[in-house]
Write a protein that holds these residues in place. Structure first.
Motif, PDB file in Angstrom:
ATOM      1  N   ALA A 738       8.525   7.043   2.400  1.00 59.62           N
ATOM      2  CA  ALA A 738       7.515   6.240   1.701  1.00 59.62           C
ATOM      3  C   ALA A 738       6.107   6.681   2.081  1.00 59.62           C
ATOM      4  CB  ALA A 738       7.706   4.763   2.024  1.00 59.62           C
ATOM      5  N   THR A 739       5.195   6.583   1.121  1.00 59.34           N
ATOM      6  CA  THR A 739       3.760   6.773   1.357  1.00 59.34           C
ATOM      7  C   THR A 739       3.122   5.395   1.420  1.00 59.34           C
ATOM      8  OG1 THR A 739       3.715   8.900   0.207  1.00 59.34           O
ATOM      9  CG2 THR A 739       1.614   7.723   0.443  1.00 59.34           C
ATOM     10  N   VAL A 740       2.473   5.079   2.544  1.00 59.92           N
ATOM     11  CA  VAL A 740       1.962   3.733   2.778  1.00 59.92           C
ATOM     12  C   VAL A 740       0.447   3.757   2.913  1.00 59.92           C
ATOM     13  CG1 VAL A 740       2.080   1.696   4.258  1.00 59.92           C
ATOM     14  CG2 VAL A 740       4.107   3.139   3.960  1.00 59.92           C
ATOM     15  N   ARG A 741      -0.214   2.826   2.228  1.00 60.84           N
ATOM     16  CA  ARG A 741      -1.664   2.685   2.325  1.00 60.84           C
ATOM     17  C   ARG A 741      -2.013   1.215   2.606  1.00 60.84           C
ATOM     18  NH1 ARG A 741      -1.202   7.332   2.525  1.00 60.84           N
ATOM     19  NH2 ARG A 741      -2.163   8.987   1.263  1.00 60.84           N
ATOM     20  N   HIS A 742      -2.834   1.003   3.641  1.00 56.81           N
ATOM     21  CA  HIS A 742      -3.371  -0.326   3.944  1.00 56.81           C
ATOM     22  C   HIS A 742      -4.860  -0.301   3.622  1.00 56.81           C
ATOM     23  CE1 HIS A 742       0.205  -1.736   6.217  1.00 56.81           C
ATOM     24  NE2 HIS A 742       0.300  -0.463   6.597  1.00 56.81           N
ATOM     25  N   TYR A 743      -5.302  -1.211   2.792  1.00 59.16           N
ATOM     26  CA  TYR A 743      -6.721  -1.258   2.429  1.00 59.16           C
ATOM     27  C   TYR A 743      -7.379  -2.440   3.136  1.00 59.16           C
ATOM     28  CZ  TYR A 743      -5.365   2.227  -0.944  1.00 59.16           C
ATOM     29  OH  TYR A 743      -4.878   3.376  -1.515  1.00 59.16           O
ATOM     30  N   PRO A 744      -8.600  -2.233   3.639  1.00 62.49           N
ATOM     31  CA  PRO A 744      -9.255  -3.279   4.443  1.00 62.49           C
ATOM     32  C   PRO A 744      -9.643  -4.489   3.593  1.00 62.49           C
ATOM     33  CG  PRO A 744     -10.784  -1.482   4.013  1.00 62.49           C
ATOM     34  CD  PRO A 744      -9.444  -1.033   3.505  1.00 62.49           C
ATOM     35  N   ASP A 745      -9.821  -5.625   4.277  1.00 60.12           N
ATOM     36  CA  ASP A 745     -10.256  -6.846   3.599  1.00 60.12           C
ATOM     37  C   ASP A 745     -11.607  -6.628   2.937  1.00 60.12           C
ATOM     38  OD1 ASP A 745      -8.089  -8.617   4.258  1.00 60.12           O
ATOM     39  OD2 ASP A 745      -8.815  -8.572   6.320  1.00 60.12           O
ATOM     40  N   ILE A 746     -11.746  -7.156   1.757  1.00 65.79           N
ATOM     41  CA  ILE A 746     -12.989  -7.026   0.995  1.00 65.79           C
ATOM     42  C   ILE A 746     -13.980  -8.117   1.372  1.00 65.79           C
ATOM     43  CG2 ILE A 746     -13.969  -7.074  -1.332  1.00 65.79           C
ATOM     44  CD1 ILE A 746     -12.350  -4.552  -0.654  1.00 65.79           C
ATOM     45  N   PHE A 747     -13.460  -9.293   1.652  1.00 62.45           N
ATOM     46  CA  PHE A 747     -14.336 -10.427   1.890  1.00 62.45           C
ATOM     47  C   PHE A 747     -14.911 -10.397   3.310  1.00 62.45           C
ATOM     48  CE2 PHE A 747     -11.253 -12.524  -1.227  1.00 62.45           C
ATOM     49  CZ  PHE A 747     -12.028 -12.156  -2.315  1.00 62.45           C
ATOM     50  N   ASP A 748     -16.073 -10.984   3.468  1.00 65.76           N
ATOM     51  CA  ASP A 748     -16.750 -11.081   4.757  1.00 65.76           C
ATOM     52  C   ASP A 748     -16.290 -12.367   5.442  1.00 65.76           C
ATOM     53  OD1 ASP A 748     -18.403 -11.005   6.925  1.00 65.76           O
ATOM     54  OD2 ASP A 748     -20.263 -11.340   5.797  1.00 65.76           O
TER      55      ASP A 748
END
Length: 970
Positions: A738-748
């Protein structure tokens, strides 16, 4: 003293001034004038309530010609909830006239008019009761109801409260729940109803008149009046409609074939995306990274064809724009490679949103054509021939005739015929199922080639994106995929897919309830009370023969069902350890033993099937004969037959569960679980048979993935820890490829939110926890006065906490309103109130933990009563633990804790929904601080969310400071 503003006719409180105006009203008596009335009252019943405001808007020739409004002194206290709802308090009515002072003038104004109200069966009887109370004659008027009319002429409206309809129709409604504003809004609504009815084709109006509709007061006469006018004017049929065998429906033409443009290159660079977006979209960096990652993953040639391998997995937080993030790259991939894209969503709402995003947002910016079609099971679409036949049958129930009226109007609007477009009242699943089933001999039907289900598949052939829900994917994966050119597969909010499969598979058969309903049906046939099923049978052709047929079938079931229950008890419970004399006892059934049980009981089971089949045949014959016997039955008899029919339908549904259990044993012998639940109370014992899939082990690898390209798995909360294999196990995905991507939280979250964990709270398992929690909720909510959602794991606990709060004097004296799931309303109704009202405290259970979007003031404070662990020691829990133990793993860390982590993340995700949103979370379960697993739970919170440990007596001040700080910037 208060009089409504902007009124053409100014009415004063003084009796002599009102009397001067009587001549004007007398001159109106014999004209076609509609008096639209709204009352505000101290209570909902005329026996104990009094009017505090009355308003009338007069409508003639579809114009509002005059208005009247006055407050009324009820000479009694106004309840707190009424003050909150209407804004009318004791001070406002102190100088207003009593009802006796204005009664004669109101009576004169209304005499000779057509009385109109939004719920006329409340306003007219209430007003007449007030006239009667002071010794005046009641009003004997033609009266019509705008609620039921609105439900018929706008069957797809999101709601039918006055505030819902004025919003839906963009009508001015400045002060809901004040009579002057409500009467004026209802008058505008009445004019819109006239316009809508007059726009209907004559054939639809005629069908509405012909239906045996039972509507409030004289409401149905409006259809007759509009039909009479239509016959005189004879307007041509609108071009967008056609009439097929007496039904006016929307025209449908096959779409033009899609034309691919393979020369279009995917816009990988920022500048290319911005040029593509123009002024319609804003460039988002993390969204762009998701787009590029998907495009790169599926543009290469190294993807494995083995089911479950080479998946692309993306955890994309709320606010990132993940929907467009996966749709845009897939639009280019499908255009380039001529593959379809299957997108599966957990809810109908998301399914609709994704379809609209493709057909509006992408359609407007892409340099090539793109189309999406929402696909659902055949049962979701109206079958025209079945509906036409239903118009010829009077099932004996007013609610079903009402639904037919709604559908008649809907047919002039809908292109899809999807039942989800409708907001039907009292819709019975069996009746809707009949309206969606294929009629016999469809090739010989005048509707052949016009059916809605066929339309969707014509559209699907000429669309790149097919949007389905999780249950549809599980059931129709082999039809969606092709072996020649496998489509792409996007599983959105993928954490919900396994549960959708499991929940769809699980069924319950309460045997004692089944038997009780059989006995009730027998009693209804034999009873002498009026109205009775026996009377109906005596008045139809062949009724005595039908009666005997019904009784034979029911008596067969009444003999065989107890035999089945006794056999289950003897086989599986008799030799078990004797349970307590009261309470519930559960036992899992070994699948081999359960399969052998069905073989041994085949004669009894076949007798049950025969009895149920004979019952269905007799019921259908009864309905046919009843419909053919015109005008012979009273409304009470028709309702009695409707109740009887629902009872028999329910009995048949229970019988079908037997087949379902046996089929699961054949289809999923290793993954299925079955169990018996015995509930004992004093001398009685009830058995319930339950069963379905236990887990999704290899389900997707065998049933779903072989039909598609390597899947894209995406969601806001997919992972339970950085190392956990929970996601991979539940979705049958190969972790290594699997190729896995975690994207950071957008909200402050640091500046937008506050998380408070109460360190001195008692354990939720302690006896007095409900009382403790109720007191804490009162203190906290009354100190901040913000819309609050409290999340529970149990409806029983909600009931306990609700009772404590309701009896709390401090809460009673506040301006807050308490709502509770399962107590004051359903999830849908409570959510609607949260979207439009302030000062709400909502107690919600399972369905409130996810799928609720309440931005801004709709939700400012989220409270978690206890950590969301599954209930322990159930058969399902024990069976799942046994499977995990057999693999040499630890159930708590492989299943129990990951589920709680996901649920907690989803719950907290209800709070912050936009970049400008703000709010606070409180957790009253100290185990998040004291237990070793608490670290895992805290670690999976948004990374920059402030986490504070406070004592309960410090919470209110912390919240007050938080909200005071944020209110400065409003």
């Amino acid at each position: 003293m208060q009089v409504s503003v902007n009124i053409t006719l100014q009415i004063c409180y003084n009796q002599h001034k009102i009397t001067k105006r009587k001549s004007w009203y007398v001159s109106m008596l014999n004209k076609d004038i509609y008096a639209v009335v709204d009352l505000e009252t101290t209570r909902t019943t005329s026996e104990s309530g009094r009017i505090i405001q009355i308003a009338i808007a007069f409508v003639q020739n579809k114009k509002i010609i005059n208005q009247f409004s006055t407050l009324i002194n009820p000479h009694e206290s106004i309840p707190r909830n009424v003050v909150q709802l209407t804004g009318i308090n004791a001070e406002m009515v102190a100088g207003a006239p009593s009802f006796e002072e204005v009664a004669e003038s109101i009576h004169t104004m209304l005499t000779g008019t057509i009385f109109v109200a939004h719920n006329v069966n409340f306003d007219l009887p209430f007003l007449n009761a007030e006239f009667q109370r002071i010794g005046m004659n009641t009003l004997n008027l033609v009266a019509i109801d705008t609620v039921t009319l609105s439900q018929i002429v706008w069957p797809t409206a999101p709601g039918f409260r006055l505030v819902d309809l004025t919003s839906y129709l963009a009508l001015v409604h400045g002060r809901p729940h004040q009579a002057d504003s409500d009467a004026l809004a209802t008058a505008e609504l009445l004019i819109q109803i006239f316009n809508r009815l007059e726009s209907l084709p004559m054939v639809t109006l005629q069908s509405l008149v012909d239906l045996p509709l039972v509507l409030p007061q004289n409401t149905k006469t409006l259809f007759e009046q509009v039909l009479t006018k239509a016959k005189i004017k004879r307007h041509p049929l609108p071009k967008q409609l056609q009439v097929i065998d007496g039904l006016a429906i929307r025209r449908f033409s096959d779409p033009e074939p899609l034309v691919a443009n393979k020369s279009m290159t995917y816009p990988a660079k920022r500048a290319a995306k911005q040029q593509l977006y123009g002024n319609q979209l804003v460039y988002r960096e993390q969204q762009a990274k998701l787009m590029n990652a998907i495009n790169n993953h599926y543009s290469g040639s190294s993807l494995s064809e083995k089911p479950g391998e080479s998946a692309f997995i993306a955890e994309a937080p709320t606010g990132m724009g993940k929907t467009l993030g996966f749709l845009l790259p897939y639009a280019y991939l499908t255009n380039q490679n001529q593959k379809k894209v299957i997108v599966t969503e957990p809810t109908i709402t998301l399914q609709t949103q994704v379809t609209e995003t493709v057909n509006t947002v992408l359609h407007d910016i892409l340099p090539f054509e793109v189309r999406a079609v929402s696909l659902k099971g055949r049962h979701q679409y109206l079958n025209l021939q079945s509906f036409k036949r239903s118009l010829q049958i009077d099932e004996g129930t007013t609610s079903l005739q009402f639904i037919k009226a709604q559908i008649l109007v809907w047919l002039t609007e809908t292109m899809r015929g999807d039942f989800d477009e409708l907001h039907l009242m009292n819709a019975q699943q069996k009746f809707i199922a009949k309206l969606s089933q294929n009629a016999n001999n469809p090739a010989g039907s005048p509707f052949y080639g016009y059916e809605f289900f066929e339309r969707q598949y014509v559209l699907a052939q000429n669309a790149q994106f097919l949007i389905v829900n999780h249950s549809y994917l599980a059931e129709y994966a082999n039809e969606l995929g092709t072996s020649e050119n496998k489509p792409y597969l996007v599983i959105d909010e993928a954490q919900n897919l396994p549960d959708a499969v499991l929940n769809q598979s699980r069924h319950q058969l309460p045997i004692q309830t089944w038997l009780a309903r059989v006995q009730t049906a027998i009693n209804l046939i034999l009873q002498d009370a009026k109205p009775a099923v026996g009377d109906i049978l005596r008045n139809i052709f062949g009724g005595n023969q039908l009666k005997n047929k019904l009784l034979r079938a029911l008596e067969m079931l009444s003999v065989e069902i107890p035999q089945l229950q006794v056999s289950l008890y003897r086989r599986f419970l008799l030799n078990q350890k004797a349970p307590a004399t009261q309470g519930t006892y559960e036992i899992a059934l070994a699948n081999n033993d359960f399969a052998q049980f069905w073989i041994d009981q085949s004669n009894h089971v076949q007798s049950i099937h025969t009895g149920a089949s004979d019952l269905e045949d007799a019921l259908q014959e009864l309905l046919t004969q009843f419909s053919d016997t015109k005008g012979a039955f009273s409304l009470g008899e028709r309702q009695q037959l409707a109740d009887f029919r629902r009872l028999l339908d329910n009995i048949s549904q229970y019988e079908k569960q037997l087949t379902t259990f046996q089929q699961d044993l054949v289809d999923f012998p290793e993954a299925s679980i079955f169990w018996l639940t015995e509930t004992q109370s004093h001398d009685s014992s009830n058995l319930q048979l339950s069963g379905g899939l236990l887990h999704t082990l290899n389900y997707f690898k065998e049933k779903v993935y072989p039909h598609f390209m390597a899947p894209t798995v995406i969601g806001a909360t997919l992972f339970t820890s950085t190392k956990s294999g929970y996601l991979y196990d539940r979705l049958n995905l190969d972790k290594e490829t699997a190729t896995v991507r975690h994207y950071p939280d957008i909200f402050d979250f640091k500046n937008q939110a506050d998380l408070i964990m109460v360190k001195n709270a008692p354990l939720p398992t302690e006896k007095d926890f409900s009382n403790y929690l109720a007191k804490q909720l009162v203190d906290v909510t009354t100190s901040v006065n913000q819309n609050t959602l409290v999340l529970f794991n149990s409806l029983d606990t909600i009931q306990q906490v609700y009772n404590h709060i309701q009896s709390n004097k401090k809460f009673q004296q506040s301006s807050l309103t308490l709502l509770a799931q399962g107590v004051t309303g359903t999830r849908g109704k409570i959510k609607k109130r949260m979207q439009s009202e302030d000062g709400l405290v909502v107690l919600g259970a399972a369905s409130f933990w996810e799928g609720i979007d309440l931005p801004g003031d709709q939700l400012r404070l989220l409270i978690i009563a206890r950590l969301p662990f599954d209930r322990p020691n159930t058969v399902l829990q024990k069976a799942e633990e046994a499977v995990i133990n057999s693999e040499g793993k630890q159930p708590f860390y492989q299943s129990t804790l990951p589920k709680a982590v996901l649920r907690l993340r989803q719950g907290i995700g209800r709070l912050i929904r936009t970049p400008t949103d703000y709010g606070a979370v409180i957790i009253y379960d100290a185990r998040i601080l004291t237990k070793s697993y608490g670290k895992t739970l805290r670690k999976m919170m948004p990374s920059n969310l402030p986490q504070k440990e406070l004592n309960d007596y410090e919470v209110s001040l912390e919240l007050k400071n938080f909200f005071d700080e944020h209110h400065k910037y409003l």
